[in-house]
Write a protein that holds these residues in place. Structure first.
Motif, PDB file in Angstrom:
ATOM      1  N   GLU A   1       0.851  -1.193   0.000  1.00  0.00           N
ATOM      2  CA  GLU A   1       0.000   0.000   0.000  1.00  0.00           C
ATOM      3  C   GLU A   1       0.884   1.239   0.000  1.00  0.00           C
TER       4      GLU A   1
ATOM      5  N   ASP B   1      -0.846   6.157   2.935  1.00  0.00           N
ATOM      6  CA  ASP B   1      -1.993   5.435   3.514  1.00  0.00           C
ATOM      7  C   ASP B   1      -1.557   4.701   4.783  1.00  0.00           C
ATOM      8  N   TRP B   2      -0.386   4.041   4.716  1.00  0.00           N
ATOM      9  CA  TRP B   2       0.133   3.301   5.881  1.00  0.00           C
ATOM     10  C   TRP B   2       0.329   4.236   7.063  1.00  0.00           C
ATOM     11  N   TRP B   3       0.857   5.421   6.821  1.00  0.00           N
ATOM     12  CA  TRP B   3       1.116   6.423   7.868  1.00  0.00           C
ATOM     13  C   TRP B   3      -0.197   6.841   8.533  1.00  0.00           C
ATOM     14  N   ARG B   4      -1.202   7.096   7.702  1.00  0.00           N
ATOM     15  CA  ARG B   4      -2.500   7.534   8.224  1.00  0.00           C
ATOM     16  C   ARG B   4      -3.084   6.471   9.148  1.00  0.00           C
ATOM     17  N   LYS B   5      -2.999   5.192   8.770  1.00  0.00           N
ATOM     18  CA  LYS B   5      -3.564   4.093   9.570  1.00  0.00           C
ATOM     19  C   LYS B   5      -2.798   3.882  10.859  1.00  0.00           C
ATOM     20  N   ASN B   6      -1.479   3.919  10.808  1.00  0.00           N
ATOM     21  CA  ASN B   6      -0.667   3.503  11.947  1.00  0.00           C
ATOM     22  C   ASN B   6      -0.162   4.628  12.829  1.00  0.00           C
ATOM     23  N   ARG B   7      -0.072   5.851  12.344  1.00  0.00           N
ATOM     24  CA  ARG B   7       0.593   6.906  13.120  1.00  0.00           C
ATOM     25  C   ARG B   7      -0.298   8.108  13.415  1.00  0.00           C
ATOM     26  N   THR B   8      -1.487   8.150  12.904  1.00  0.00           N
ATOM     27  CA  THR B   8      -2.307   9.336  13.185  1.00  0.00           C
ATOM     28  C   THR B   8      -3.552   8.995  13.983  1.00  0.00           C
TER      29      THR B   8
END
Lengths: 88, 483
Positions: free
Chosen positions: B472, B476-483
């Motif tokens: 992905e 997108d990965w950042w939004r799911k895991n870090r925000t």
């Protein structure tokens, strides 16, 4: 003065007009790569002549005639051309 | 500049007109296994010998720096040194001519030969006369020009083009040379001896017999020069064979065509270059023949001497503050011998009499970058820097290559590159488009080829895998895991 000459010189002057002054030439290289010792110099000459595939023989003045006679005999030479005499 | 300033004259190199751009020519050359074997053998042999010859001098770095500075200082005041040279040559009985471009130099030489009444000339190996296409011009004017350098003779007899500055026939092996001598010498003069073999001794003897006839008959000799000493008006030619000296001394008339950057101010400056040139060039401590002449001398050598000073784009190079260092070049060819690109592509791919790294920076400056071949030359390098390391006058060839690439890009660059940059600028300016594109790429990743498809791109990526696409997009990965 030809036109070409004037135009080439003008183009050179325009080309370097804004160039910085070049630094002075440093001559800190060696003026000699060999020892002053005459015997060592002779050995070096001998070595380099051989490197260029020359056959080098060493002799004193009183042995010169004999050496040349021997080299000629080895090649079976019956006559020689003397170089340089025409200009003397 | 003065009001009489005109547009710079057109420059030409007739022998190489219509050459394909470097990438295409190089692709053809690397497929030629004979050529690659010849080049690999020749360049590796001379490369190792040069390194040994240079290592013998513990002051090499100082000599290199001195050579660089002598050239820089000379170029900075080139007008004054040329005027001093002209005065000294004239005082010694010579005549000096100035040529703005190839056409003018060719016209001057043709008129000088015509004035002697001769219909043939013997030539000393010379890059400047190759550059202006003098032989072709003389031929069109009904004057036969005979090359007397062994390698140039092979190129001329084979109706071939030179591929190396020092050894123009480096792309030929002994068998090929034997065939050329056997098949072609007869139509140019004395034929090759019956049953000629391909041993170096027999080939050299065949050339000697063929050339002797030319030397004894010639009324006009044409040369270049390695150096011109301004203070005395002395010209210098260094060579290995002695054929050059025959041309410089036997004919009644001698014409030398020399680039304006070949002047050095003083006799003493030669003490630097006569050490660095032979060691860099043929890996010898000293070249076998060094001929020097100052005007004319009664009863000795040519009765009339003409010097043609050639610009042909040199003043354009001189005006470029980065590119002007290319004019320091003393044509040793060390940069060709160490270049991994030259070793594989060969000299012909560069589409100029100046091949290899030095050609890649000199040719586009002398001829401009309007043609496809000239615009591609600054890219004919991996920028590894080996050429700079061996250059005896410290020309920073990679620096000039990058500089010239910038200039080519300013004038438009490559059309595909331009289109790609334009498209990516639009995508990066539109975050929604970028995100959609990234997601689409991730979801279809199983379908992606391992290598980039399409013409033009494949040549570069044929031996390289594309990076693997992540599952992905990072954002997108950042939004799911870090925000």
């Amino acid at each position: 003065m030809t036109d070409a000459r004037a135009r080439v010189l003008a183009r050179i002057r325009a080309a370097v007009a804004d160039a910085p002054e070049a630094p002075a030439t440093a001559r800190d290289y060696r003026t000699s790569h060999t020892a002053e010792d005459p015997a060592a110099l002779l050995d070096l000459l001998h070595e380099n002549l051989v490197d260029y595939r020359a056959h080098v023989h060493r002799t004193a003045p009183d042995g010169l005639a004999g050496l040349i006679a021997r080299l000629l005999a080895e090649r079976g030479a019956r006559s020689v051309v003397e170089i340089g005499r025409a200009h003397v | 500049m003065s009001g009489e300033e005109r547009t710079p004259p057109t420059r030409s190199g007739p022998a190489f007109v219509g050459m394909p751009a470097f990438p295409e020519a190089a692709r053809r050359a690397v497929g030629d296994t004979t050529l690659r074997a010849n080049l690999r053998h020749a360049t590796h042999t001379i490369r190792d010998k040069r390194a040994r010859a240079v290592a013998e001098l513990d002051d090499w770095a100082a000599l290199r720096e001195a050579g660089k500075r002598i050239k820089d200082e000379t170029l900075r005041h080139l007008d004054a040194h040329l005027l001093r040279l002209e005065e000294a040559v004239t005082a010694a009985g010579g005549t000096v001519h100035w040529a703005e471009d190839a056409a003018e130099a060719n016209r001057i030489v043709t008129d000088l030969v015509r004035a002697t009444g001769e219909r043939e000339v013997v030539k000393v190996k010379s890059m400047a006369t190759q550059e202006i296409g003098l032989n072709e011009h003389l031929e069109a004017e009904g004057i036969a020009a005979y090359e007397t350098d062994l390698a140039e003779l092979i190129v001329q007899l084979g109706e071939d083009r030179p591929s190396h500055i020092l050894v123009p026939a480096v792309h030929r092996n002994r068998g090929e040379i034997r065939d050329i001598f056997r098949d072609r010498m007869g139509s140019w003069g004395r034929p090759a001896p019956e049953g000629l073999s391909d041993t170096p001794a027999e080939l050299a003897e065949a050339a000697r017999l063929h050339l002797r006839e030319k030397f004894l008959r010639a009324g006009v000799g044409i040369s270049g020069a390695n150096f011109m000493v301004a203070e005395t008006g002395t010209l210098v030619v260094v060579e290995s064979e002695g054929n050059g000296r025959m041309c410089l001394t036997l004919p009644e008339t001698l014409i030398s065509v020399v680039g304006i950057e070949k002047v050095v101010p003083t006799w003493r400056d030669l003490e630097v270059f006569l050490q660095t040139l032979p060691r860099s060039s043929t890996a010898e401590r000293m070249n076998p023949y060094t001929s020097m002449w100052t005007g004319t001398t009664d009863g000795d050598g040519p009765r009339s001497f003409h010097l043609v000073l050639l610009d042909n784009g040199r003043t354009t190079a001189l005006a470029d503050e980065v590119g002007r260092q290319a004019l320091r070049c003393i044509r040793c060819s060390a940069c060709l011998n160490v270049c991994p690109v030259y070793e594989r592509a060969g000299g012909h791919a560069y589409g100029s009499v100046y091949p290899g790294p030095i050609g890649a920076i000199l040719t586009p400056q002398l001829r401009g970058t309007t043609s496809e071949i000239d615009a591609s030359l600054p890219h004919a390098s991996s920028l590894c820097g080996a050429c700079y390391e061996v250059c005896p006058v410290a020309i920073d060839i990679p620096e000039v290559l990058v500089h010239l690439r910038g200039k080519v890009a300013e004038q438009g660059g490559h059309p595909l590159e331009r289109a790609a940059v334009k498209a990516s600028a639009w995508v990066l300016d539109h975050p929604g488009v970028l995100a959609a594109g990234e997601r689409l790429a991730s979801r279809t990743r199983a379908l992606h080829p391992r290598r980039a498809p399409g013409p033009g791109v494949r040549r570069w990526t044929g031996s390289r895998d594309l990076p693997e696409m992540p599952a992905e997009p990072f954002r997108d990965w950042w939004r799911k895991n870090r925000t």
